[in-house]
Design an enzyme around this catalytic site. Structure first.
Site, PDB file in Angstrom:
ATOM      1  CG  HIS A  18      41.305  50.507  46.346  1.00 53.93           C
ATOM      2  ND1 HIS A  18      40.501  49.658  45.600  1.00 53.93           N
ATOM      3  CD2 HIS A  18      41.166  50.078  47.620  1.00 53.93           C
ATOM      4  CE1 HIS A  18      39.918  48.784  46.384  1.00 53.93           C
ATOM      5  NE2 HIS A  18      40.306  49.012  47.634  1.00 53.93           N
ATOM      6  CG  HIS A 198      36.586  46.101  46.951  1.00 56.86           C
ATOM      7  ND1 HIS A 198      36.211  47.401  46.794  1.00 56.86           N
ATOM      8  CD2 HIS A 198      37.589  46.101  47.869  1.00 56.86           C
ATOM      9  CE1 HIS A 198      36.954  48.163  47.590  1.00 56.86           C
ATOM     10  NE2 HIS A 198      37.799  47.397  48.253  1.00 56.86           N
ATOM     11  CD  GLU A 201      40.461  41.686  48.936  1.00 57.27           C
ATOM     12  OE1 GLU A 201      39.233  41.926  48.924  1.00 57.27           O
ATOM     13  OE2 GLU A 201      41.226  42.112  49.832  1.00 57.27           O
TER      14      GLU A 201
HETATM   15  O1  MCF Z   1      39.946  46.182  50.161  1.00 54.70           O
HETATM   16  C1  MCF Z   1      39.911  45.795  51.510  1.00 54.70           C
HETATM   17  C2  MCF Z   1      39.700  44.306  51.592  1.00 54.70           C
HETATM   18  N1  MCF Z   1      38.592  43.833  50.754  1.00 54.70           N
HETATM   19  C3  MCF Z   1      37.317  44.251  50.864  1.00 54.70           C
HETATM   20  N2  MCF Z   1      36.832  45.274  51.481  1.00 54.70           N
HETATM   21  C4  MCF Z   1      37.451  46.244  52.154  1.00 54.70           C
HETATM   22  C5  MCF Z   1      38.823  46.519  52.256  1.00 54.70           C
HETATM   23  N3  MCF Z   1      39.004  47.511  53.108  1.00 54.70           N
HETATM   24  C6  MCF Z   1      37.797  47.915  53.530  1.00 54.70           C
HETATM   25  N4  MCF Z   1      36.849  47.170  52.932  1.00 54.70           N
HETATM   26  C7  MCF Z   1      35.388  47.302  53.091  1.00 54.70           C
HETATM   27  C8  MCF Z   1      34.923  46.985  54.492  1.00 54.70           C
HETATM   28  O2  MCF Z   1      33.795  46.186  54.422  1.00 54.70           O
HETATM   29  O3  MCF Z   1      35.014  48.631  52.805  1.00 54.70           O
HETATM   30  C9  MCF Z   1      34.197  49.107  53.849  1.00 54.70           C
HETATM   31  C10 MCF Z   1      34.595  48.327  55.071  1.00 54.70           C
HETATM   32  O4  MCF Z   1      33.549  48.252  55.968  1.00 54.70           O
HETATM   33  C11 MCF Z   1      34.385  50.592  54.019  1.00 54.70           C
HETATM   34  S1  MCF Z   1      34.015  51.556  52.595  1.00 54.70           S
HETATM   35  C12 MCF Z   1      34.210  53.190  53.168  1.00 54.70           C
HETATM   36 ZN    ZN Z   2      39.612  48.035  49.295  1.00 56.68          ZN
END
Ligand code: MCF
Ligand code: ZN
Length: 332
Positions: A18, A198, A201
């Site tokens: 992840h 996801h 969380e």
């Molecule tokens: O896991 C963390 C926190 N929870 C949800 N979403 C994200 C996290 N880190 C990045 N993201 C999302 C975010 O919206 O994933 C996207 C970002 O724009 C990128 S996926 C390549």
């Molecule tokens: Zn994430």
């Protein structure tokens, strides 16, 4: 714990499932890119040079602002190299990263293919020079909504294969429902991709149940709030649903006040398949070695537990059987 034990645990071979590629960008890398292009990234950096954000929603905004400095396949190739240098330095032998066609070509399939080609070339070179293997999970973004997810799923389906191995969703869990994205997840599944999303969380156990029931995913990003419903925990354990747990991320974003209050150890003890990842390491001031050290110190995890975690991670990886066999050999 003495220094020698800590060093031994930090040096263990690791498998990470992840990792968001832009979220893994060192802040200096993004700052350098912005300078090269004469871009202003207002509010992205704190005075000490780290990423600056106050809470989860602000984190998502700063993530997207930092990502705006990445504008070409060549930028993503350089990013991939920088990210894999960090992974290799942390003893990571295999990593799966989330890639978003929304950021890589604005959801256009032709552009996405060019970005993917550049990322793959950089990853192949890193595999040869640093011994770390990378695979990609195409990811839609929840707060962009279900309609924006459809072209992303099409990009995933059209490039599914031995390198793009999965489809997933990240973003703001407080927006919409998992089932709103069922069309996109169905398209990805039909193309042979493995699925993760996801969930659990920020929202509670119901969200994890929705992910399993409505999107039929086999892995969950985070999923930790399932711990609040023991019947669900037992179901996850029975069904072998794998949690991509990111303890440092959860503590830094405030899901739990400290690592000692995090449910990862309880979930594992009750038979859930847990794995360990960093999520967005520089945003959360962490690394895979830091995660291992903190887990060892907080929960008394020893080499045997970490070996079990690494094997679970290989088993749950979305790559092909030959790649898994090579990884298991490296775990010894
Ligand atoms: O896991 C963390 C926190 N929870 C949800 N979403 C994200 C996290 N880190 C990045 N993201 C999302 C975010 O919206 O994933 C996207 C970002 O724009 C990128 S996926 C390549
Ligand atoms: Zn994430």
């Amino acid at each position: 714990m003495d220094e020698e034990r800590i060093a031994a645990i930090r040096a263990l071979p690791k498998v990470e499932l992840h990792l968001h590629i832009e979220g893994a960008a060192p802040p200096g890398f993004i700052r350098g890119l912005a300078q090269e292009k004469s871009l202003r990234l207002d509010g992205v950096f704190a005075p000490d040079g780290s990423y600056a954000y106050t809470d989860f929603v602000h984190f998502l905004q700063i993530y997207e602002a930092a990502t705006s400095a990445l504008r070409s396949p060549e930028d993503y190739a350089r990013l991939t190299t920088a990210v894999l240098e960090e992974s290799a330095a942390n003893g990571v032998i295999y990593s799966e990263c989330f890639l978003s066609p929304d950021f890589c070509g604005g959801g256009d399939l032709g552009a996405w293919r060019e970005y993917l080609h550049a990322i793959r070339e950089a990853a192949d070179a890193a595999e040869r020079s640093m011994g770390v293997t990378l695979r990609g999970i195409v990811t839609c973004i929840r707060h962009f909504g279900p309609e924006r997810a459809k072209p992303v799923a099409l990009c995933a389906a059209e490039t599914a294969g031995d390198w793009i191995v999965g489809f997933g969703m990240g973003g703001d869990e407080n927006k919409g429902r998992q089932k709103d994205f069922a069309y996109s997840f169905d398209m990805a599944r039909e193309a042979g991709l493995r699925l993760t999303t996801h969930a659990g969380e920020w929202r509670g156990p119901g969200e994890v149940a929705d992910a399993v029931n409505d999107l039929r995913v086999e892995r969950i990003g985070h999923g930790v709030r399932a711990a609040e419903d023991l019947a669900l925990v037992d179901r996850l354990a029975e069904d072998g649903v794998v949690l991509e747990v990111c303890p440092g991320s959860n503590v830094t974003l405030g899901v739990y006040p400290k690592l000692g209050a995090h449910p990862i150890d309880k979930l594992r003890e009750r038979g859930v398949k847990v794995t360990v990842s960093t999520d967005d390491p520089p945003f959360f001031h962490t690394s895979m070695a830091d995660e291992y050290e903190a887990l060892a110190k907080t929960f008394g995890w020893d080499e045997e537990v970490f070996d079990e975690i690494a094997r679970t991670s290989v088993e749950a990886a979305f790559c092909d059987a030959d790649t898994k066999a090579a990884l298991l050999k490296r775990l010894g």
